[in-house]
Design an enzyme around this catalytic site. Sequence first.
Site, PDB file in Angstrom:
ATOM      1  N   HIS A 277      17.727  16.460 -15.069  1.00 20.88           N
ATOM      2  CA  HIS A 277      18.129  16.307 -16.468  1.00 20.88           C
ATOM      3  C   HIS A 277      17.178  15.402 -17.222  1.00 20.88           C
ATOM      4  O   HIS A 277      17.530  14.875 -18.269  1.00 20.88           O
ATOM      5  CB  HIS A 277      19.572  15.783 -16.540  1.00 20.88           C
ATOM      6  CG  HIS A 277      20.533  16.769 -15.955  1.00 20.88           C
ATOM      7  ND1 HIS A 277      21.175  17.723 -16.716  1.00 20.88           N
ATOM      8  CD2 HIS A 277      20.898  17.001 -14.673  1.00 20.88           C
ATOM      9  CE1 HIS A 277      21.930  18.476 -15.925  1.00 20.88           C
ATOM     10  NE2 HIS A 277      21.778  18.065 -14.682  1.00 20.88           N
TER      11      HIS A 277
ATOM     12  N   GLU B  67       5.389 -15.695  -5.590  1.00 19.33           N
ATOM     13  CA  GLU B  67       6.676 -15.243  -6.117  1.00 19.33           C
ATOM     14  C   GLU B  67       7.813 -15.605  -5.167  1.00 19.33           C
ATOM     15  O   GLU B  67       8.855 -16.121  -5.563  1.00 19.33           O
ATOM     16  CB  GLU B  67       6.678 -13.719  -6.315  1.00 19.33           C
ATOM     17  CG  GLU B  67       5.744 -13.208  -7.387  1.00 19.33           C
ATOM     18  CD  GLU B  67       4.371 -12.847  -6.842  1.00 19.33           C
ATOM     19  OE1 GLU B  67       3.952 -13.448  -5.820  1.00 19.33           O
ATOM     20  OE2 GLU B  67       3.705 -11.986  -7.451  1.00 19.33           O
TER      21      GLU B  67
ATOM     22  N   GLU C 160      -0.532   1.968  -1.838  1.00 21.56           N
ATOM     23  CA  GLU C 160      -1.224   0.758  -1.397  1.00 21.56           C
ATOM     24  C   GLU C 160      -2.093   1.082  -0.175  1.00 21.56           C
ATOM     25  O   GLU C 160      -3.105   0.450   0.064  1.00 21.56           O
ATOM     26  CB  GLU C 160      -0.232  -0.363  -1.079  1.00 21.56           C
ATOM     27  CG  GLU C 160      -0.874  -1.740  -1.138  1.00 21.56           C
ATOM     28  CD  GLU C 160       0.116  -2.874  -1.128  1.00 21.56           C
ATOM     29  OE1 GLU C 160       0.108  -3.677  -2.077  1.00 21.56           O
ATOM     30  OE2 GLU C 160       0.904  -2.991  -0.170  1.00 21.56           O
TER      31      GLU C 160
ATOM     32  N   LYS D 149      -4.015 -11.656  -8.517  1.00 16.93           N
ATOM     33  CA  LYS D 149      -3.380 -12.885  -8.023  1.00 16.93           C
ATOM     34  C   LYS D 149      -4.223 -14.094  -8.391  1.00 16.93           C
ATOM     35  O   LYS D 149      -3.714 -15.113  -8.847  1.00 16.93           O
ATOM     36  CB  LYS D 149      -3.269 -12.839  -6.488  1.00 16.93           C
ATOM     37  CG  LYS D 149      -2.129 -12.054  -5.934  1.00 16.93           C
ATOM     38  CD  LYS D 149      -2.004 -12.415  -4.448  1.00 16.93           C
ATOM     39  CE  LYS D 149      -1.245 -11.387  -3.676  1.00 16.93           C
ATOM     40  NZ  LYS D 149      -1.328 -11.583  -2.233  1.00 16.93           N
TER      41      LYS D 149
ATOM     42  N   LYS E 263       5.584 -12.587   5.288  1.00 21.38           N
ATOM     43  CA  LYS E 263       4.678 -12.589   6.441  1.00 21.38           C
ATOM     44  C   LYS E 263       3.788 -13.836   6.412  1.00 21.38           C
ATOM     45  O   LYS E 263       3.686 -14.554   7.386  1.00 21.38           O
ATOM     46  CB  LYS E 263       3.840 -11.304   6.407  1.00 21.38           C
ATOM     47  CG  LYS E 263       2.834 -11.197   7.508  1.00 21.38           C
ATOM     48  CD  LYS E 263       2.142  -9.841   7.457  1.00 21.38           C
ATOM     49  CE  LYS E 263       0.951  -9.832   8.399  1.00 21.38           C
ATOM     50  NZ  LYS E 263       0.251  -8.545   8.389  1.00 21.38           N
TER      51      LYS E 263
ATOM     52  N   GLY F  56       2.495  -5.408   5.887  1.00 23.09           N
ATOM     53  CA  GLY F  56       3.717  -5.597   5.096  1.00 23.09           C
ATOM     54  C   GLY F  56       4.471  -4.301   4.830  1.00 23.09           C
ATOM     55  O   GLY F  56       5.679  -4.192   5.051  1.00 23.09           O
ATOM     56  N   ARG F  57       3.743  -3.273   4.400  1.00 29.88           N
ATOM     57  CA  ARG F  57       4.421  -2.017   4.040  1.00 29.88           C
ATOM     58  C   ARG F  57       4.778  -1.182   5.261  1.00 29.88           C
ATOM     59  O   ARG F  57       5.355  -0.112   5.129  1.00 29.88           O
ATOM     60  CB  ARG F  57       3.568  -1.231   3.044  1.00 29.88           C
ATOM     61  CG  ARG F  57       2.157  -0.943   3.507  1.00 29.88           C
ATOM     62  CD  ARG F  57       1.282  -0.425   2.373  1.00 29.88           C
ATOM     63  NE  ARG F  57      -0.101  -0.278   2.770  1.00 29.88           N
ATOM     64  CZ  ARG F  57      -1.012  -1.243   2.769  1.00 29.88           C
ATOM     65  NH1 ARG F  57      -0.666  -2.467   2.403  1.00 29.88           N
ATOM     66  NH2 ARG F  57      -2.258  -1.010   3.124  1.00 29.88           N
TER      67      ARG F  57
HETATM   68  C1  G6Q Z   1       2.010  -4.804   1.975  1.00 31.70           C
HETATM   69  C2  G6Q Z   1       1.326  -5.837   1.237  1.00 31.70           C
HETATM   70  C3  G6Q Z   1       2.197  -6.646   0.311  1.00 31.70           C
HETATM   71  C4  G6Q Z   1       2.956  -7.769   0.992  1.00 31.70           C
HETATM   72  C5  G6Q Z   1       3.500  -8.704  -0.091  1.00 31.70           C
HETATM   73  C6  G6Q Z   1       4.325  -9.824   0.470  1.00 31.70           C
HETATM   74  O1  G6Q Z   1       1.503  -4.119   2.811  1.00 31.70           O
HETATM   75  O2  G6Q Z   1       0.608  -6.622   2.118  1.00 31.70           O
HETATM   76  O3  G6Q Z   1       3.095  -5.848  -0.402  1.00 31.70           O
HETATM   77  O4  G6Q Z   1       3.971  -7.262   1.780  1.00 31.70           O
HETATM   78  O5  G6Q Z   1       2.431  -9.218  -0.832  1.00 31.70           O
HETATM   79  O6  G6Q Z   1       3.579 -10.590   1.346  1.00 31.70           O
HETATM   80  P1  G6Q Z   1       4.267 -11.644   2.251  1.00 31.70           P
HETATM   81  O7  G6Q Z   1       5.197 -10.952   3.172  1.00 31.70           O
HETATM   82  O8  G6Q Z   1       3.160 -12.341   2.976  1.00 31.70           O
HETATM   83  O9  G6Q Z   1       5.020 -12.588   1.349  1.00 31.70           O
END
Ligand code: G6Q
Length: 564
Positions: free
Chosen positions: A405, A233, A374, A525, A227, A288-289
Site C-alpha cells: 500500500h 554513542e 556494510e 566519526k 565490542k 559486529g554485523r
Molecule cells: C559492524 C560494525 C559496526 C559496529 C558498531 C558498534 O560490523 O563494525 O556496526 O558493530 O560500530 O561497535 P561496538 O560494538 O564496538 O560498539
Amino acid sequence: MRARGARRGIDAGMSRARTGTLPRLVDTPQWRALQRHARGLARVHLRELFAADPQRGKRFAVEAAGWYFDHAKQRLDARAVQLLLALAQARGVPQRIAAMFRGEPINSTEQRAALHVALRLPRGRRLRVDGRELVAEVHSVLERMAAFCERVRSGQWRGHTGERIRHVVNIGIGGSDLGPVMAFEALRHYATRELDLRFVSNVDGTDLVEATRDLDPARTLFIVCSKTFTTQETLANARAARHWLLAALGDERAVARHFVAVSTNAGEVAAFGIDPANMFGFWDWVGGRYSMDSAVGLSTMLAIGPGHFADLLAGFHAMDEHFRKAPPARNLPLLHGLIGIWNGNFLGIDSLAVLPYEQYLKRLPAYLQQLLMESNGKRVTHAGRAVGVHTCPIVWGEPGTNGQHSFYQLIHQGTRAVACDFIGFCAELNPLADQHDLLIANMFAQGEALAFGKTAAELRGEGVPAALVPHRTFPGNRPSSTLLARRLEPRTLGALVALYEHSTFVQGAIWDIDSFDQWGVELGKVLARRIGDELAAAKAPRLHHDSSTTALIRRYRRLRTDRP
Ligand code: G6Q
C-alpha cells in the site's frame, strides 16, 4: 585473540590476499560470457521463459536447512546459472569458503579471521586456530550466558534493592544493536513475557529517555553491548543510564546489580565500573554485523531462554554445513549470492527489496541493510585496485502487505527495476481466522504480478477504456525470489540469517573485496569528534570548515536550546 596468520604485518597480509591475485573481473572469459548471455536474454520475457519450460518452477528451486528457495521468477535460464557457477569457480569461491571455515585471516585489511561460523559449531566439534581450541571457548561463554540468563529469568538475580528484574535495556549500536533488536522482534513469540526488553542505540537523548521513561530503576538491568567499548554513542548512553540509575538508587554499588557488559575489551569495561565478572566476552574474529549469535545475543537469550537460543545456533549451523558441503548447483547461499551478481552486474538492477510477509520479521530489512551494505559497499579489491563494476545493491524493505500500500507501485510500474526477496512461512504463529492465508496469498500474488504483469491486449479484452490502458498496463518481467519455510522458529531464523551472511560472502568473493572491514564509517566519526568540540566550546571557535559546514555550525550555536 588473533586467528592464524594475524600476527603477520599488514603488508604480508595484503600480499597474502594478493597471492592468488585474480585477473580483473571484467577481463575474465567467464564475465564476458555472462555479458554476452545477458544481452541475449534481455529480449526474453519471463512469460516466455515459463512458457518454454513447464517444469521451470521446480527446476529453479533448491532447499536447505528448512528453507525452500524459489528463484524461477528471476530473469535467468539454466545457461545463465551454469555460467554464474563457472564464474564462482574461476574466482576461487570454493577455496575462499574453505579459507573462511579454516579461520584464515580473510579480513585482509584488518588482518583477522571472520569466523562467525565458529560461534555455532556444536559442542564436541573442534576448531583449532593459533593454538587455541575455539569451540571450547565459545561454549564456555555460552554456558556463562545461560547461567546468567537462568538467574535473571527465574528471579534469582535481584536488583540492588532486592527487586526482581523486569526490564532489560540493551545499549549498543550498529552490529551491537541491529542483530539483537531484529532477533528479539523475530522471536518475540518464544520470549518470556516476564521480561520487557528494550533497545537503545541512538545518541539522540530521546532514545534513552523514551526507553526508560516508564521503567522502575530498581527492576531494570542494562546490557552495555559494545565490542570495542569505545563507541561514543554507546558510552554516552551507558553513562546517562548509570546516572539515571544512581539518581534513583543513590548507591554506586547498585551498578554491579544493574549493569552487565558484552565486549571484547575487559579493561574499558572495568574502567566504566562494570564488574568484569559480569562481562560476557567474544573475540576479534567476530565482526559486529556477524555477531548476533555471540554474546551480543545476550538480550536474545534473556528473552527466549538458553534452549531456544541453542536452536537458533543449530539453525545457523545447519545452513553453514549446507553452504560448506552442498554441490554448487544445489547450494542455496551460493545461488542466492550469484543471482544478486546477475541482477546487479548483468541486468543493471541496483536495488534489492527485502519483503518479509511476517510481522515478526519487521526489523529484518534494517538488519540486512547493514549486513549487505556494510560488508559489500566497497569499491576496491583486496589488493586495492578498483573493482571495475558495481558492487552491493541498495538494500531496503518493509514487511510485505504494508509495502503493497505504499512503495510497491514503483516496483510494478516505475521506470527502475528492483529485485525482490519475498520471505514467508506456511504455518502462522498467531492464528486469526483466515488471515494467514490472506497474507501469503498476497505474497504469492505479488511475485506473480511482478513476473507476468498485465498486457495491453489483456486490458483491452477486459473492456478497459483505451485512455486508461497505458496506465493499467503492467510490464512484468520484474525479478523476484521467494524464500519459504514451514514456520518461524529460532532454528529457521538462524538458517535464514546464515543464508544472507553466506550469500553476502559469495558476492564479496566474486568482486574480490574485503567483506569484513568497514573503513567507510571512520571519516565521519573523526570529523564528528572535531565538530563536537566546536559545538561544545564556550566561546565561538575559529572554524576551518567549508562555507556550508561553517554556516551550519554557527546557526546551530545561535539557535540551540540552553543545556539543562
Ligand atoms: C559492524 C560494525 C559496526 C559496529 C558498531 C558498534 O560490523 O563494525 O556496526 O558493530 O560500530 O561497535 P561496538 O560494538 O564496538 O560498539
